[in-house]
Enzyme design. Sequence first.
Site, short mmCIF file in Angstrom:
data_model
loop_
_atom_site.label_atom_id
_atom_site.label_comp_id
_atom_site.label_asym_id
_atom_site.label_seq_id
_atom_site.Cartn_x
_atom_site.Cartn_y
_atom_site.Cartn_z
N GLY A 113 -5.41 -5.67 3.38
CA GLY A 113 -4.88 -4.15 2.81
C GLY A 113 -5.55 -2.97 4.18
O GLY A 113 -4.53 -3.13 5.17
N ARG A 114 -6.23 -2.70 3.53
CA ARG A 114 -6.89 -1.79 4.42
C ARG A 114 -7.28 -1.52 5.74
O ARG A 114 -7.26 -1.12 6.71
CB ARG A 114 -8.58 -0.96 3.99
CG ARG A 114 -7.55 0.14 2.57
CD ARG A 114 -8.97 -0.15 1.64
NE ARG A 114 -9.35 -1.22 1.42
CZ ARG A 114 -10.47 -1.64 0.77
NH1 ARG A 114 -11.19 -0.17 -0.44
NH2 ARG A 114 -11.20 -2.33 -0.49
N ASN A 168 -7.56 -11.75 -2.40
CA ASN A 168 -7.01 -9.89 -1.25
C ASN A 168 -8.68 -9.22 -2.12
O ASN A 168 -9.57 -10.18 -3.00
CB ASN A 168 -6.18 -9.45 -2.42
CG ASN A 168 -5.95 -7.93 -2.10
OD1 ASN A 168 -6.21 -7.28 -3.66
ND2 ASN A 168 -6.10 -7.73 -0.64
N GLY A 169 -8.83 -8.43 -1.58
CA GLY A 169 -10.12 -7.60 -1.52
C GLY A 169 -10.80 -7.93 0.39
O GLY A 169 -11.89 -8.84 0.18
N ASP A 170 -11.28 -6.03 0.05
CA ASP A 170 -12.70 -6.40 1.66
C ASP A 170 -12.63 -8.19 3.12
O ASP A 170 -13.66 -8.32 3.14
CB ASP A 170 -13.72 -6.74 1.39
CG ASP A 170 -14.11 -5.51 0.23
OD1 ASP A 170 -13.32 -4.93 -0.11
OD2 ASP A 170 -15.30 -6.40 -0.43
N MET A 213 1.09 -1.09 0.10
CA MET A 213 -0.25 0.19 0.01
C MET A 213 0.60 1.25 0.39
O MET A 213 1.62 1.05 1.07
CB MET A 213 -1.24 -0.07 1.50
CG MET A 213 -1.48 -0.76 0.99
SD MET A 213 -3.36 -1.03 2.46
CE MET A 213 -2.11 -1.39 4.08
N CYS A 261 -2.68 -1.89 -10.03
CA CYS A 261 -2.92 -1.01 -9.92
C CYS A 261 -3.45 -0.33 -10.80
O CYS A 261 -3.38 -0.27 -11.99
CB CYS A 261 -1.11 -0.10 -9.74
SG CYS A 261 -1.93 1.75 -8.90
C1 LIG Z 1 -3.43 3.55 0.66
C2 LIG Z 1 -3.96 2.00 -0.60
C3 LIG Z 1 -3.04 2.53 -0.96
C4 LIG Z 1 -2.10 0.89 -2.28
N1 LIG Z 1 -0.99 1.08 -2.89
C5 LIG Z 1 -0.81 -0.31 -3.57
C6 LIG Z 1 0.51 -0.41 -4.34
O1 LIG Z 1 1.23 0.66 -4.10
N2 LIG Z 1 0.67 -2.11 -4.54
C7 LIG Z 1 -0.51 -2.58 -4.99
O2 LIG Z 1 0.00 -3.52 -5.59
N3 LIG Z 1 -2.00 -2.57 -4.50
C8 LIG Z 1 -1.97 -1.24 -3.36
N4 LIG Z 1 -3.29 -1.33 -3.19
C9 LIG Z 1 -4.02 -1.61 -3.61
C10 LIG Z 1 -4.36 -3.04 -1.70
O3 LIG Z 1 -2.84 -4.00 -2.10
C11 LIG Z 1 -5.32 -4.04 -1.33
O4 LIG Z 1 -5.31 -4.97 -3.03
C12 LIG Z 1 -6.63 -3.00 -1.98
O5 LIG Z 1 -7.24 -2.11 -0.81
C13 LIG Z 1 -7.78 -4.60 -1.74
O6 LIG Z 1 -7.19 -5.34 -0.48
P1 LIG Z 1 -7.83 -4.47 0.88
O7 LIG Z 1 -9.39 -4.61 0.71
O8 LIG Z 1 -7.28 -5.69 1.66
O9 LIG Z 1 -7.52 -3.16 1.15
C14 LIG Z 1 -3.65 0.44 -2.11
C15 LIG Z 1 -4.36 0.58 -1.90
C16 LIG Z 1 -4.66 1.20 -0.69
C17 LIG Z 1 -6.14 1.50 -0.06
#
Ligand SMILES: Cc1cc2nc3c(=O)[nH]c(=O)nc-3n(C[C@H](O)[C@H](O)[C@H](O)COP(=O)(O)O)c2cc1C
Length: 330
Positions: free
Chosen positions: A228-229, A204-206, A19, A102
């Site tokens: 992630g979040r 991944n995701g949520d 992230m 991305c």
């Molecule tokens: C603030 C932020 C920055 C992110 N930066 C990247 C990144 O540098 N590389 C990447 O592959 N995904 C990036 N993502 C996506 C996350 O890795 C992840 O795929 C996405 O947030 C979904 O997962 P989650 O629901 O667990 O957050 C970013 C997401 C957020 C919220």
Amino acid sequence: MAKIGNIDVGEFPLLLAPMEDVSDPPFRALCKEQGADVVYTEFISSEGLIRDAAKSVMKLDIYEKERPVGIQIFGANLESMLQSVEIVEKSGPDIMDINFGCPVKKVVSKGAGAGILKDIPLMVSLTEAMVKHTNLPITVKTRLGWDADSIKIVEVAERLQDVGASAISIHGRTRVQMYKGEANWAPIAEVKNNPRMHIPIFGNGDVDTPERAVEMRDKYGLDGAMIGRASIGYPWFFKEVKHFFKTGEHLAPPTMEERLDAARRHLQMAIDWKGEKLGVFETRRHYTNYFKGIPHFKDYRQKMVTSDDAADVFAAFDEVEKEFSGYQFV
Ligand SMILES: Cc1cc2nc3c(=O)[nH]c(=O)nc-3n(C[C@H](O)[C@H](O)[C@H](O)COP(=O)(O)O)c2cc1C
């Protein structure tokens, strides 16, 4: 047991997602302490690396204590990606990850990140060339497809495996969805259920509750969860999921003492690593979650996020300690 190349990452590993401006060395260290099995850096521009751009190069810093750690790079130019493989190798990561997910316009418009989902042959050939160019395991992070009409992730994953990818993390959204709607894990399960697949497939995701992580493991049958979040300002999430896996019960939330300790260490590590100005600025986004649920907290939070002076932020932590010591989080 899941393995990324020769690295044993345990049974149903929890991976800290890359992230931007979040997954830096201080935050990765905190997540690792709280049970993350693999951590990834934020994405790093291959073009930036080969220009020796200071900001990109700094992102290569890793701590011994966070291993196994993967460095994620993005780009769409073969020559630049291969040169950056050599640069990345020098900083000694355990894994190298390619960002093919991305959705941001400035990345996609150059054909990088999720932009490559419009050119699957290039996605496959870049991966193949990178695998051949290093002895490190190469993992790929991607999305389901460009849009709902072009979801070919089962075929894509198979091709990535065939050219030597060691694991694939799949965010259950298309590029067009950005972060909207709900992540769809069914196509990720299809990838996993393809009898030809043998490398780990991470979902991944949520994943934002321990129950969702159980669902990803048991209902969707995936090999691990990338988070992630849910971890932003809450590195305890990894420990909570693991506790739930083991006992079926929820771990008590971290105490005020633990939260303050994390916040203080986080800020100090960030200052040590990137200097006071950036350290103070970039740690701000974590405070809301560190102290979530405390009533009438606005003034304290305000103090933490408005001053550029680290001493003011540490003083705000001290005030919180005095005012809310022993506060019971639910
Ligand atoms: C603030 C932020 C920055 C992110 N930066 C990247 C990144 O540098 N590389 C990447 O592959 N995904 C990036 N993502 C996506 C996350 O890795 C992840 O795929 C996405 O947030 C979904 O997962 P989650 O629901 O667990 O957050 C970013 C997401 C957020 C919220």
